[in-house]
Write a protein that holds these residues in place. Structure first.
Motif, short mmCIF file in Angstrom:
data_model
loop_
_atom_site.label_atom_id
_atom_site.label_comp_id
_atom_site.label_asym_id
_atom_site.label_seq_id
_atom_site.Cartn_x
_atom_site.Cartn_y
_atom_site.Cartn_z
N GLY A 51 15.24 4.47 -4.78
CA GLY A 51 13.83 4.85 -4.77
C GLY A 51 13.48 5.73 -3.59
O GLY A 51 12.69 6.67 -3.71
N ASN A 71 6.65 3.79 -12.57
CA ASN A 71 6.83 5.17 -12.11
C ASN A 71 8.27 5.44 -11.70
O ASN A 71 8.71 6.60 -11.69
N PHE A 72 8.99 4.38 -11.30
CA PHE A 72 10.42 4.51 -11.01
C PHE A 72 11.15 3.51 -11.88
O PHE A 72 10.85 2.32 -11.85
N HIS A 73 12.10 4.00 -12.68
CA HIS A 73 12.77 3.12 -13.64
C HIS A 73 14.20 3.62 -13.83
O HIS A 73 14.59 4.68 -13.34
N ASN A 82 14.43 9.17 -4.23
CA ASN A 82 13.58 9.76 -5.27
C ASN A 82 12.19 10.13 -4.76
O ASN A 82 11.59 11.10 -5.23
N ASN A 83 11.65 9.34 -3.81
CA ASN A 83 10.26 9.50 -3.43
C ASN A 83 10.11 9.62 -1.90
O ASN A 83 10.10 8.62 -1.20
N HIS A 119 8.03 0.76 -2.72
CA HIS A 119 9.04 0.88 -3.77
C HIS A 119 8.80 -0.15 -4.87
O HIS A 119 8.84 0.18 -6.07
N GLU A 153 5.97 0.93 -7.08
CA GLU A 153 6.30 2.00 -8.03
C GLU A 153 7.13 1.47 -9.20
O GLU A 153 6.97 1.92 -10.34
N VAL A 154 8.01 0.51 -8.92
CA VAL A 154 8.77 -0.11 -10.01
C VAL A 154 7.84 -0.90 -10.91
O VAL A 154 7.93 -0.85 -12.15
#
Length: 303
Positions: A142, A131-133, A145-146, A123, A126-127
């Motif tokens: 997260g 990619n995750f925001h 989401n994933n 996680h 990805e932040v």
């Protein structure tokens, strides 16, 4: 000439030159010290690694063909052990059969860590990449989401699939907790498994690779990584390592890195415990396959 790198004898077109080129592959798992593994092998004199760390050939780029794959390795390191490390291989259903067909004698290195902490690190990664925001950067958000956060931590399921194609005798299992505790001992274990000189002391053995951090400027971090990768492709990665020793890396970290907790809320104990229960059978399978008891994976509630 196009031949499998795993053949013990490669004969040139004129029929004279014979060169040994045995293949090993690090298959992951993602966020389990695979960059550390690449780095401690990169400066070993008996190892010829791929020019970049993650070739992803047997997963994402199989359509490029064997010739492309073989061109990714140094051509002038005759007699060296040839290898690459691609974390995408571990969970890809096609890779075990493809790899076994291409290199039936290849040795594999599998790096693992506490599966819940792996998901948390996933996680943060990805932040960090952007990619995750959004306003809610919590691990729980997260995770919703994933699905791969949890899926990639199902080690037992994927190891069973690998074992249908490749025997456990050709696998070395590394645990990040052991690397953190005594990296030189684990580096020597890797070298012995690969049958190369285990007296080698890598410049990267004490390094922390791919730390879970948040960058103030993703553009600056992209430029840093591009410069590092270019140095590796050009064969001048020694210059990069020398620059690290001057203290420039420490200055960069201070300027452009900050702890992930400044933006990402801590993971609740309830979430950690829920995931440990979900992954309990996976942990049991890892213990069975590796022959190692992992009680700290079941009970750890810190971090």
């Amino acid at each position: 000439m196009t031949v499998s790198l795993d053949q013990t004898q490669l004969i040139s077109d004129d029929g004279n030159q014979i060169v040994k080129r045995q293949l090993f592959v690090g298959i992951g798992v993602q966020k389990c010290a695979t960059t550390w593994l690449y780095d401690i092998l990169l400066d070993h004199p008996n190892v010829a690694l791929s020019k970049r760390k993650e070739l992803d050939f047997f997963s994402y780029h199989f359509g490029r063909g064997y010739q492309w794959y073989e061109e990714q390795f140094p051509a002038d390191r005759h007699g060296c052990l040839v290898g690459e490390i691609s974390p995408s291989y571990f969970v890809d259903a096609n890779v075990p059969e493809r790899l076994q067909a291409y290199a039936p004698e290849a040795n594999l290195i599998v790096s693992l860590r506490d599966p819940v902490e792996r998901a948390v690190s996933n996680h943060r990664h990805e932040v960090r990449l952007g990619n995750f925001h959004g306003d809610d950067l919590s691990f729980e958000a997260g995770l919703a989401n994933n699905p791969l956060y949890l899926e990639q931590s199902r080690y037992g399921t994927y190891l069973q699939r690998w074992l249908r194609h490749i025997p456990v005798s050709r696998m070395l299992f590394l645990f990040q907790e052991d690397i953190d505790r005594d990296p030189q001992v684990i580096a020597q274990q890797v070298y012995r498994f690969l049958d190369v000189d285990d007296r080698h002391v890598s410049n990267a053995v004490e390094g922390r690779s791919n730390e879970s951090v948040v960058h103030r400027s993703r553009m600056l971090e992209h430029a840093r990584r591009s410069a590092r990768d270019l140095g590796r492709l050009l064969g001048i990665d020694g210059v990069w390592r020398a620059a690290q020793k001057t203290g420039l890396q420490a200055v960069y970290r201070q300027l452009n890195r900050r702890p992930p907790e400044e933006r990402i809320p801590p993971v609740s104990p309830e979430t950690r415990q829920r995931l440990r229960l979900l992954l309990a059978e996976e942990i049991r399978l890892v213990e069975e396959i590796t022959g190692r008891l992992l009680p700290h994976w079941r009970n750890q509630t810190s971090q």
